[in-house]
Design an enzyme around this catalytic site. Structure first.
Site, mmCIF file in Angstrom:
data_model
loop_
_atom_site.group_PDB
_atom_site.id
_atom_site.type_symbol
_atom_site.label_atom_id
_atom_site.label_comp_id
_atom_site.label_asym_id
_atom_site.label_seq_id
_atom_site.Cartn_x
_atom_site.Cartn_y
_atom_site.Cartn_z
ATOM 1 N N GLY A 200 7.456 8.709 4.628
ATOM 2 C CA GLY A 200 7.022 10.073 4.366
ATOM 3 C C GLY A 200 6.181 10.599 5.505
ATOM 4 N N HIS A 239 -1.067 7.893 0.232
ATOM 5 C CA HIS A 239 -1.321 7.853 1.675
ATOM 6 C C HIS A 239 -1.082 9.222 2.317
ATOM 7 C CE1 HIS A 239 -1.144 5.800 5.717
ATOM 8 N NE2 HIS A 239 -0.400 6.863 5.981
ATOM 9 N N GLU A 240 0.063 9.831 2.022
ATOM 10 C CA GLU A 240 0.407 11.108 2.674
ATOM 11 C C GLU A 240 -0.492 12.247 2.211
ATOM 12 O OE1 GLU A 240 2.174 11.099 5.180
ATOM 13 O OE2 GLU A 240 3.196 9.170 4.958
ATOM 14 N N HIS A 243 -3.574 12.320 4.239
ATOM 15 C CA HIS A 243 -3.441 13.105 5.481
ATOM 16 C C HIS A 243 -3.584 14.599 5.191
ATOM 17 C CE1 HIS A 243 -2.490 9.757 7.983
ATOM 18 N NE2 HIS A 243 -1.286 9.536 7.493
ATOM 19 N N HIS A 249 -5.224 7.806 9.980
ATOM 20 C CA HIS A 249 -4.973 6.383 9.776
ATOM 21 C C HIS A 249 -6.249 5.613 10.078
ATOM 22 C CE1 HIS A 249 -0.471 7.241 10.532
ATOM 23 N NE2 HIS A 249 -0.671 7.029 9.230
ATOM 24 N N ASP A 259 -11.165 6.634 13.378
ATOM 25 C CA ASP A 259 -10.610 7.462 12.295
ATOM 26 C C ASP A 259 -11.596 8.528 11.836
ATOM 27 O OD1 ASP A 259 -12.450 5.907 10.969
ATOM 28 O OD2 ASP A 259 -11.122 5.367 9.305
ATOM 29 N N GLN A 267 -10.734 -1.350 13.604
ATOM 30 C CA GLN A 267 -9.741 -2.424 13.639
ATOM 31 C C GLN A 267 -8.781 -2.200 14.795
ATOM 32 O OE1 GLN A 267 -8.349 -1.715 9.510
ATOM 33 N NE2 GLN A 267 -6.305 -1.368 10.367
ATOM 34 N N ASP A 301 2.304 -1.402 -0.929
ATOM 35 C CA ASP A 301 1.643 -0.672 -2.021
ATOM 36 C C ASP A 301 0.689 -1.555 -2.810
ATOM 37 O OD1 ASP A 301 3.137 1.492 -1.240
ATOM 38 O OD2 ASP A 301 3.870 1.965 -3.257
#
Length: 331
Positions: A200, A239-240, A243, A249, A259, A267, A301
């Site tokens: 996605g 997740h999407e 954003h 991310h 981030d 990381q 997931d």
């Protein structure tokens, strides 16, 4: 004669009223300790009078009163805007646009409802796997992000197109897609068929209100029932939408990147699969246990189950009355 009788009657009533008033006054003056036994015939409240007197003689109290009224008015205005719940949570209306070629791509209403439930659990901090958050990160977990999602409408369209890319063609009727429903005021999610290796993608808040604003998810990774493992718990949407609400991310899309969130450990790069905690990365000479279970990493997931408090702040700023997605608060 009638006038004389009427006059006598009224005189008697007036005398009775005056007598009651005098008796009451005498009792209030002489028998204050016994007033609790009286039966009230109308509601009398002294609160406003007492408040007025207190405000007149106490400037500090008056300032608190004014601040209270300002905040109350602001909250009332937010409620008038439409989508602010009583606890301050912003309820985002969602339009799901399903573009399908096969029966499998035509995700069911039940599966759409299931995906909305996943979003509400993940953003509300009530997801069942939140108990897996390591003690190391308990102090910085977001908990309830104060964002909820409500399905407003589902739009369906059949197509002969076998695959989709990231050129937003699914977002325009003229290119075989579905036009967004008022993207300033609704989160549009497009569910399409095959997108290759892409699960996605989403637009960020700087695109708020534009024709292409929203989230795209490949049908195999939408919802839970019938979705493809290991991305079959509805977390692609989580997740999407992150954003969409201005989260990057977690690795900052660079080696040891930024981030823009202080409480997510730096990381080296993205993580995939289902890592074992603790997982250490070394950035700038410092070895850190990383938050691979964050929704904004790339793990399966089943391995992601938290936002951080810093991420919550970023999302809250976007949906605030002054935020770039303030339109989501408006009917």
């Amino acid at each position: 004669m009638k006038k004389l009788l009427f006059g006598a009657l009224m005189l008697g009533l007036m005398s009775a009223c005056n007598s009651d008033n005098i008796t009451t006054q005498n009792e209030e003056t002489a028998n204050l300790s016994t007033t609790s036994s009286l039966t009230a015939t109308s509601r009398i409240c002294a609160s406003e009078d007492l408040r007025k007197a207190a405000l007149e003689k106490d400037p500090a109290l008056r300032q608190k009163f004014e601040e209270l009224e300002t905040k109350t008015e602001k909250f009332a205005q937010d409620l008038k805007l439409g989508r602010v719940l009583a606890d301050g949570t912003v309820e985002i209306p969602v339009v799901v646009n399903v573009i399908y070629r096969t029966a499998a791509e035509n995700v069911s209403d039940a599966r759409i409802a299931e995906q909305i439930d996943v979003l509400n659990a993940d953003y509300g901090g009530t997801n069942s796997d939140a108990s897996n958050i390591p003690s190391e990160f308990q102090s910085v977990k977001a908990g309830d992000v104060k964002v909820r999602f409500r399905l407003a409408n589902t739009v369906r369209k059949s197509t002969t197109q076998t695959s989709w890319g990231t050129n937003d063609s699914m977002k325009k009727a003229s290119t075989g897609g579905i036009d967004a429903t008022n993207p300033s005021n609704y989160l549009n999610i497009w569910v399409v068929g095959n997108m290759g290796n892409i699960l996605g993608y989403a637009t960020f808040p700087e695109s708020a209100g534009l024709w292409n604003d929203g989230v795209v998810i490949a049908a195999p990774f939408f919802g839970k029932t019938g979705a493809s493992s290991p991305f079959n718990l509805g977390r692609t949407a989580t997740h999407e939408v992150g954003h969409y609400l201005n989260l990057r991310h977690i690795w900052g899309d660079a080696r040891c990147g930024n981030d823009l969130v202080a409480d997510t450990p730096t990381q080296t790069t993205s993580n995939g699969g289902k890592p074992t905690y603790p997982l250490y990365n070394r950035c700038n000479g410092v070895s850190r246990s990383v938050m691979f279970m964050n929704y904004m990493d790339y793990v399966d997931d089943a391995a992601m189950f938290m936002f951080s408090a810093g991420q919550k702040t970023r999302m809250q700023s976007v949906v605030a009355a002054s935020g770039s997605r303030a339109g989501l608060r408006v009917y």
